[in-house]
Scaffold this motif. Structure first.
Motif, short mmCIF file in Angstrom:
data_model
loop_
_atom_site.label_atom_id
_atom_site.label_comp_id
_atom_site.label_asym_id
_atom_site.label_seq_id
_atom_site.Cartn_x
_atom_site.Cartn_y
_atom_site.Cartn_z
N ASP A 69 0.82 -1.21 0.00
CA ASP A 69 0.00 0.00 0.00
C ASP A 69 0.86 1.27 0.00
O ASP A 69 0.34 2.37 0.06
CB ASP A 69 -0.97 0.01 1.19
CG ASP A 69 -0.25 -0.12 2.53
OD1 ASP A 69 0.99 -0.09 2.55
OD2 ASP A 69 -0.94 -0.25 3.56
N ALA A 70 2.18 1.08 -0.06
CA ALA A 70 3.11 2.21 -0.16
C ALA A 70 3.97 1.99 -1.40
O ALA A 70 3.78 1.03 -2.14
CB ALA A 70 3.97 2.29 1.10
N GLU A 71 4.92 2.89 -1.62
CA GLU A 71 5.78 2.75 -2.80
C GLU A 71 6.53 1.42 -2.75
O GLU A 71 7.11 1.05 -1.73
CB GLU A 71 6.77 3.91 -2.86
CG GLU A 71 6.15 5.22 -3.30
CD GLU A 71 7.19 6.26 -3.61
OE1 GLU A 71 7.60 6.37 -4.78
OE2 GLU A 71 7.60 6.96 -2.67
N ALA A 72 6.52 0.71 -3.86
CA ALA A 72 7.15 -0.60 -3.92
C ALA A 72 7.27 -1.01 -5.38
O ALA A 72 6.63 -0.45 -6.27
CB ALA A 72 6.35 -1.64 -3.14
N MET A 73 8.07 -2.03 -5.58
CA MET A 73 8.17 -2.69 -6.88
C MET A 73 7.41 -4.02 -6.78
O MET A 73 7.45 -4.69 -5.75
CB MET A 73 9.64 -2.93 -7.20
CG MET A 73 9.92 -3.71 -8.47
SD MET A 73 11.72 -3.79 -8.74
CE MET A 73 11.81 -5.20 -9.85
N VAL A 74 6.69 -4.37 -7.83
CA VAL A 74 5.95 -5.62 -7.89
C VAL A 74 6.49 -6.41 -9.08
O VAL A 74 6.44 -5.94 -10.22
CB VAL A 74 4.44 -5.39 -8.05
CG1 VAL A 74 3.70 -6.71 -8.22
CG2 VAL A 74 3.89 -4.62 -6.85
N ALA A 75 7.05 -7.60 -8.82
CA ALA A 75 7.62 -8.43 -9.88
C ALA A 75 6.78 -9.70 -10.00
O ALA A 75 6.75 -10.52 -9.07
CB ALA A 75 9.07 -8.77 -9.57
N ALA A 76 6.09 -9.85 -11.11
CA ALA A 76 5.02 -10.84 -11.20
C ALA A 76 5.20 -11.84 -12.33
O ALA A 76 5.74 -11.53 -13.38
CB ALA A 76 3.67 -10.13 -11.37
N GLY A 144 3.75 5.31 -6.13
CA GLY A 144 2.93 4.21 -6.61
C GLY A 144 3.67 2.90 -6.56
O GLY A 144 4.75 2.79 -5.96
N GLN A 145 3.08 1.90 -7.20
CA GLN A 145 3.65 0.57 -7.23
C GLN A 145 4.03 0.25 -8.68
O GLN A 145 3.14 0.20 -9.55
CB GLN A 145 2.64 -0.46 -6.70
CG GLN A 145 2.25 -0.25 -5.24
CD GLN A 145 1.27 0.90 -5.04
OE1 GLN A 145 0.31 1.05 -5.80
NE2 GLN A 145 1.50 1.73 -4.03
N LEU A 146 5.31 0.08 -8.92
CA LEU A 146 5.81 -0.19 -10.26
C LEU A 146 5.75 -1.70 -10.52
O LEU A 146 6.42 -2.47 -9.83
CB LEU A 146 7.23 0.32 -10.43
CG LEU A 146 7.83 0.13 -11.82
CD1 LEU A 146 7.08 0.97 -12.86
CD2 LEU A 146 9.31 0.50 -11.83
N ILE A 147 4.96 -2.10 -11.50
CA ILE A 147 4.72 -3.51 -11.79
C ILE A 147 5.55 -3.92 -13.00
O ILE A 147 5.45 -3.30 -14.07
CB ILE A 147 3.22 -3.76 -12.05
CG1 ILE A 147 2.39 -3.29 -10.85
CG2 ILE A 147 2.95 -5.25 -12.33
CD1 ILE A 147 0.91 -3.09 -11.17
N ILE A 148 6.35 -4.96 -12.82
CA ILE A 148 7.20 -5.44 -13.91
C ILE A 148 7.04 -6.95 -14.03
O ILE A 148 6.79 -7.64 -13.04
CB ILE A 148 8.69 -5.06 -13.68
CG1 ILE A 148 9.56 -5.46 -14.87
CG2 ILE A 148 9.22 -5.65 -12.37
CD1 ILE A 148 10.98 -4.92 -14.83
N TYR A 149 7.18 -7.44 -15.26
CA TYR A 149 7.12 -8.88 -15.52
C TYR A 149 8.53 -9.34 -15.86
O TYR A 149 9.01 -9.10 -16.98
CB TYR A 149 6.12 -9.18 -16.63
CG TYR A 149 4.71 -8.80 -16.21
CD1 TYR A 149 4.00 -9.62 -15.34
CD2 TYR A 149 4.12 -7.61 -16.63
CE1 TYR A 149 2.73 -9.26 -14.91
CE2 TYR A 149 2.85 -7.25 -16.20
CZ TYR A 149 2.16 -8.09 -15.35
OH TYR A 149 0.91 -7.74 -14.91
N PRO A 150 9.22 -9.99 -14.92
CA PRO A 150 10.65 -10.29 -15.10
C PRO A 150 10.96 -11.18 -16.30
O PRO A 150 12.07 -11.13 -16.82
CB PRO A 150 11.03 -11.00 -13.79
CG PRO A 150 10.02 -10.53 -12.81
CD PRO A 150 8.75 -10.37 -13.58
#
Length: 242
Positions: A69-76, A144-150
């Protein structure tokens, strides 16, 4: 029975793209003046898709774990369009690392840019990574939350594809927690084809990887955690391998 499910799946796809156009146009005035308005348009579309997917195709959706819910990276893990929507709807201010071609997709591309997504030219690896890092740095003031697909693309269940170092370099640059995300959605919503299968599609937010690890160590931990959890979720969904 298969013919009926195929027809209902086709109906779902048609109405989904009609809904995309209607929602995009209706929210456009708000989206133009407010990034929050663009996010709300995207979340409204996601929730409509989840509802109609359950009604027409018998496919329910579930988010497990604790999204940031805070700034983070999301690797999905990325298996289909559905995991994109489930992850975006689960976080307050998601934005994506996305392939550059998508900016030309009607409605989708314009809204993706408006929420702060970063387009990447995947054909020029070194230049693409450098530009991605610069673009992310330029947008760092927007929380925000930066979403990346590794793995860089959709990967069908049971198919092995390497994890690319770009996610590790972003982890190093951002110095933020990285939330790995596993999924089984490709079992029900395939990479290609019309048929949508009934069941329970899941994305699971795993415990975050804290900042400060060497890139190689981060990459190894990310891949092992996401792959193991995705295999577990796919087995839960009845997937028995290729």
């Amino acid at each position: 029975m298969i013919a009926i499910r195929w027809l209902l799946s086709l109906l779902f796809i048609v109405q989904m793209y009609i809904a995309m156009a209607v929602i995009a146009v209706c929210f456009a005035p708000w989206a133009v003046v407010s990034r929050h308005g663009a996010r709300m348009a995207c979340k409204t579309f996601c929730r409509w898709v989840f509802l109609t997917l359950r009604i027409l195709c018998g496919l329910r959706c579930e988010v497990r774990g604790t999204p940031p819910d805070a700034e983070a990276m999301v690797a999905a893990k990325h298996q289909s369009f559905l995991d994109i929507m489930l992850i975006f709807n689960a976080v307050p201010a998601g934005k994506f690392i996305m392939k550059r071609e998508l900016i030309f997709a009607p409605f989708l591309g314009q809204y993706a840019l408006r929420i702060g997504s970063v387009p990447v030219n995947r054909g020029k690896r070194g230049a693409a990574i450098a530009k991605m890092k610069a673009d992310v740095a330029a947008g760092a003031a927007e929380p925000g939350q930066l979403i990346i697909y590794p793995q860089g693309t959709r990967v069908a269940p049971g198919v092995a594809k390497p994890y690319k170092v770009g996610s590790g370099l972003l982890y190093e640059q951002l110095a933020q927690p990285c939330y790995p995300v596993a999924t089984n959605v490709g079992v029900f919503w395939p990479k290609r084809g019309i048929l949508r299968h009934p069941g329970l599609a899941v994305v699971e937010f795993l415990p975050p990887i804290l900042p400060g690890k060497p890139v190689a160590e981060f990459m190894a931990e990310l891949e092992s955690s996401v792959e193991a959890a995705s295999d577990r979720l796919m087995a839960e969904a009845g997937f028995k391998g290729v």
